[in-house]
Design an enzyme around this catalytic site. Structure first.
Site, PDB file in Angstrom:
ATOM      1  N   CYS A 105      31.010 -30.555  27.011  1.00  0.00           N
ATOM      2  CA  CYS A 105      30.163 -31.629  26.447  1.00  0.00           C
ATOM      3  C   CYS A 105      30.488 -31.917  24.982  1.00  0.00           C
ATOM      4  O   CYS A 105      29.976 -32.885  24.411  1.00  0.00           O
ATOM      5  CB  CYS A 105      28.696 -31.267  26.613  1.00  0.00           C
ATOM      6  SG  CYS A 105      28.270 -30.881  28.302  1.00  0.00           S
ATOM      7  N   HIS A 163      24.861 -35.316  21.708  1.00  0.00           N
ATOM      8  CA  HIS A 163      25.052 -35.118  23.143  1.00  0.00           C
ATOM      9  C   HIS A 163      23.676 -35.133  23.808  1.00  0.00           C
ATOM     10  O   HIS A 163      22.728 -34.507  23.324  1.00  0.00           O
ATOM     11  CB  HIS A 163      25.775 -33.791  23.366  1.00  0.00           C
ATOM     12  CG  HIS A 163      25.790 -33.368  24.799  1.00  0.00           C
ATOM     13  ND1 HIS A 163      26.133 -34.239  25.807  1.00  0.00           N
ATOM     14  CD2 HIS A 163      25.475 -32.183  25.404  1.00  0.00           C
ATOM     15  CE1 HIS A 163      26.045 -33.603  26.959  1.00  0.00           C
ATOM     16  NE2 HIS A 163      25.642 -32.374  26.745  1.00  0.00           N
ATOM     17  N   ASN A 222      22.252 -35.928  31.581  1.00  0.00           N
ATOM     18  CA  ASN A 222      23.355 -35.346  30.817  1.00  0.00           C
ATOM     19  C   ASN A 222      24.671 -35.769  31.478  1.00  0.00           C
ATOM     20  O   ASN A 222      24.970 -35.334  32.593  1.00  0.00           O
ATOM     21  CB  ASN A 222      23.185 -33.820  30.818  1.00  0.00           C
ATOM     22  CG  ASN A 222      24.286 -33.098  30.060  1.00  0.00           C
ATOM     23  OD1 ASN A 222      25.355 -33.655  29.813  1.00  0.00           O
ATOM     24  ND2 ASN A 222      24.052 -31.849  29.714  1.00  0.00           N
TER      25      ASN A 222
HETATM   26  N1  COA Z   1      11.678 -28.005  39.140  1.00  0.00           N
HETATM   27  C1  COA Z   1      10.610 -27.180  39.192  1.00  0.00           C
HETATM   28  N2  COA Z   1      10.645 -25.921  38.741  1.00  0.00           N
HETATM   29  C2  COA Z   1      11.803 -25.482  38.237  1.00  0.00           C
HETATM   30  C3  COA Z   1      12.950 -26.288  38.149  1.00  0.00           C
HETATM   31  C4  COA Z   1      12.847 -27.591  38.632  1.00  0.00           C
HETATM   32  N3  COA Z   1      13.879 -28.455  38.609  1.00  0.00           N
HETATM   33  N4  COA Z   1      13.950 -25.592  37.580  1.00  0.00           N
HETATM   34  C5  COA Z   1      13.453 -24.363  37.311  1.00  0.00           C
HETATM   35  N5  COA Z   1      12.161 -24.308  37.696  1.00  0.00           N
HETATM   36  C6  COA Z   1      11.230 -23.188  37.607  1.00  0.00           C
HETATM   37  C7  COA Z   1      11.939 -21.860  37.509  1.00  0.00           C
HETATM   38  O1  COA Z   1      12.262 -21.374  38.804  1.00  0.00           O
HETATM   39  C8  COA Z   1      10.907 -21.034  36.821  1.00  0.00           C
HETATM   40  O2  COA Z   1       9.956 -20.624  37.763  1.00  0.00           O
HETATM   41  P1  COA Z   1       9.310 -19.135  37.704  1.00  0.00           P
HETATM   42  O3  COA Z   1       8.600 -19.088  36.368  1.00  0.00           O
HETATM   43  O4  COA Z   1       8.419 -19.117  38.877  1.00  0.00           O
HETATM   44  O5  COA Z   1      10.478 -18.214  37.792  1.00  0.00           O
HETATM   45  C9  COA Z   1      10.209 -22.015  35.873  1.00  0.00           C
HETATM   46  O6  COA Z   1      10.505 -23.313  36.396  1.00  0.00           O
HETATM   47  C10 COA Z   1      10.687 -21.931  34.450  1.00  0.00           C
HETATM   48  O7  COA Z   1      12.108 -21.893  34.476  1.00  0.00           O
HETATM   49  P2  COA Z   1      12.946 -21.876  33.175  1.00  0.00           P
HETATM   50  O8  COA Z   1      14.393 -21.805  33.540  1.00  0.00           O
HETATM   51  O9  COA Z   1      12.369 -20.842  32.249  1.00  0.00           O
HETATM   52  O10 COA Z   1      12.598 -23.326  32.585  1.00  0.00           O
HETATM   53  P3  COA Z   1      12.945 -23.919  31.194  1.00  0.00           P
HETATM   54  O11 COA Z   1      11.731 -24.384  30.526  1.00  0.00           O
HETATM   55  O12 COA Z   1      13.891 -23.031  30.432  1.00  0.00           O
HETATM   56  O13 COA Z   1      13.774 -25.215  31.598  1.00  0.00           O
HETATM   57  C11 COA Z   1      16.000 -26.036  31.734  1.00  0.00           C
HETATM   58  C12 COA Z   1      14.963 -25.098  32.333  1.00  0.00           C
HETATM   59  C13 COA Z   1      17.294 -25.920  32.543  1.00  0.00           C
HETATM   60  C14 COA Z   1      15.462 -27.445  31.824  1.00  0.00           C
HETATM   61  C15 COA Z   1      16.229 -25.635  30.257  1.00  0.00           C
HETATM   62  O14 COA Z   1      16.484 -24.258  30.173  1.00  0.00           O
HETATM   63  C16 COA Z   1      17.357 -26.379  29.642  1.00  0.00           C
HETATM   64  O15 COA Z   1      17.339 -27.595  29.554  1.00  0.00           O
HETATM   65  N6  COA Z   1      18.358 -25.661  29.128  1.00  0.00           N
HETATM   66  C17 COA Z   1      19.499 -26.266  28.487  1.00  0.00           C
HETATM   67  C18 COA Z   1      20.393 -26.787  29.557  1.00  0.00           C
HETATM   68  C19 COA Z   1      21.405 -27.732  29.036  1.00  0.00           C
HETATM   69  O16 COA Z   1      21.076 -28.623  28.294  1.00  0.00           O
HETATM   70  N7  COA Z   1      22.641 -27.550  29.473  1.00  0.00           N
HETATM   71  C20 COA Z   1      23.709 -28.379  29.168  1.00  0.00           C
HETATM   72  C21 COA Z   1      24.193 -28.157  27.784  1.00  0.00           C
HETATM   73  S1  COA Z   1      25.636 -29.037  27.574  1.00  0.00           S
END
Ligand code: COA
Length: 381
Positions: free
Chosen positions: A103, A245, A275
């Site tokens: 990215c 980004h 993204n």
């Molecule tokens: N829908 C519903 N629930 C979801 C889900 C979805 N799409 N994805 C994950 N969950 C659940 C998980 O299973 C977890 O459940 P649990 O508490 O029962 O285990 C809960 O939601 C929290 O998960 P978590 O991974 O802690 O959520 P988060 O707040 O960290 O959000 C992302 C997850 C992926 C949105 C976040 O971590 C993120 O955006 N990270 C950066 C990713 C990114 O930008 N990558 C590219 C960079 S170039």
């Protein structure tokens, strides 16, 4: 920029994985993304974006010296997507290659093209960010598939004696975090014919540790943007618009807080496109221009971050070229269309000619052509 017509909304996604519009919007800010059709690819989207950029800049394909395509979703390891785009444009005087920095790729590519121009070896470059992320996300993993979309953006860079343009770039990598975000590819990994690797990752499918990437992103945005500003001889207060980004609205809000900047200084369009990896910065730049948020003389900052881990910040002073006016502009528009038509004819003709030569050699076994073809075939590795 160029995006596929097909829109995939959060509600559509909730029919594929266990998720909801409310969860996705509140955790990411994304409402919908575009998904490539069967006929679209990274190269077709990149080509369309490049053609539109050439129209805006009023540059002819034959004037291009270099094409760099930043992508993580090239259809092939080789030929590069940039080469396919070069062929489609009929940019007969251009070199072309892909750049792999996930990215961060677009900012890396922009800096490579800038340095080539500054060194005097080229005058005109096309820099493209293009992706079909829908082909590499794991559609069963709700933690990643909700984030990504397809699209492409492109810019034309030209040598100029006017002050301005790209002023600074900070490019960084931390390979110790390479396990946090990746896309294992076919080829150099010997998985013994299996798709599933020992570490649990799948060949050809993206994997990510969302929480770790989230923290990494905020840290590198807030560290590298002021470094780029300082290298350009300005401060972040001088920067009119940051085009980051487009990964997650919460990442951008946290980075804005860490930098003590108003969130509105960060351009966002991730609600509509998700993204799109290396394509997201040029796509957001296009939207910013369309919304009138970029004027001549403005300082802009770009920041990319992602797999590698890699990140890159850049500061530029915007200067639009004198718009192509009147009949000269229209004439060049027609010349570009002629170049695209000739290019696609040349690709088809070359392929058919090779096929015909082989068929003739088979039909006339004693001929000189046949001997020549046999020699070529025998010498092939
Ligand atoms: N829908 C519903 N629930 C979801 C889900 C979805 N799409 N994805 C994950 N969950 C659940 C998980 O299973 C977890 O459940 P649990 O508490 O029962 O285990 C809960 O939601 C929290 O998960 P978590 O991974 O802690 O959520 P988060 O707040 O960290 O959000 C992302 C997850 C992926 C949105 C976040 O971590 C993120 O955006 N990270 C950066 C990713 C990114 O930008 N990558 C590219 C960079 S170039």
């Amino acid at each position: 920029m160029a995006v596929p017509d097909r829109v995939l909304s959060n509600d559509d996604l909730s029919a594929i994985v266990d998720t909801s519009d409310e969860w996705i919007v509140s955790r990411t800010g994304i409402r919908e993304r575009r998904i490539a059709s069967e006929r679209e690819s990274t190269a077709t989207l990149g080509l369309k974006a490049a053609q539109r950029a050439l129209d805006v800049a009023d540059v002819l394909p034959v004037e291009i010296d270099l094409i760099i395509c930043a992508t993580s979703t090239s259809e092939n390891i080789f030929p590069s997507t940039a080469s396919v785009i070069q062929g489609g444009l009929g940019a007969t005087q251009a070199g072309a290659f892909d750049l792999s920095a996930a990215c961060s790729g677009f900012v890396y590519a922009l800096n490579m093209a800038t340095q080539s121009i500054r060194a005097g070896s080229i005058r005109t470059a096309v820099v493209i960010g293009a992706e079909t992320m829908s082909r590499v996300v794991n559609w069963q993993d709700r933690g990643t598939c909700i984030l990504f979309g397809d699209g492409a953006g492109a810019v034309v860079l030209k040598a100029s004696s006017e002050p301005g343009g790209i002023l600074s770039a900070i490019l960084r990598s931390d390979g110790t975090g390479s396990d946090l975000l990746g896309l294992p590819t076919f080829g150099s990994i010997d998985a013994g014919g299996a798709d599933l690797l020992e570490n649990g990752h799948r060949l050809g499918k993206m994997h990510m540790n969302g929480g770790e990437v989230f923290k990494f992103a905020i840290r590198v945005i807030s560290e590298s943007l002021p470094q780029a500003a300082q290298a350009a001889g300005i401060t972040m207060n001088d920067v009119k618009l940051i085009v980051p980004h487009q990964a997650n609205a919460r990442i951008l809000q946290s980075a804005a807080r860490a930098l003590k900047l108003d969130e509105t200084r960060f351009m966002t369009n991730l609600d509509r496109y998700g993204n799109t990896s290396a394509a997201s910065i040029p796509m957001a730049l296009c939207d910013a221009i369309a919304q009138g948020r970029v004027q001549d003389g403005d300082y802009l900052a770009f920041v990319g971050f992602g797999g590698g881990l890699s990140w890159a910040s850049m500061v530029m002073r915007w200067g639009t070229p004198a718009a192509a006016l009147g009949s000269a502009g229209r004439f060049n528009w027609q010349r570009r269309r002629l170049s695209y038509a000739t290019a696609s004819g040349r690709t088809w003709f070359g392929r058919e000619l090779r096929r015909l030569r082989r068929a003739m050699a088979r039909m006339l076994p004693g001929s000189r052509l046949s001997r020549l073809q046999r020699e070529i075939d025998e010498n092939l590795p």
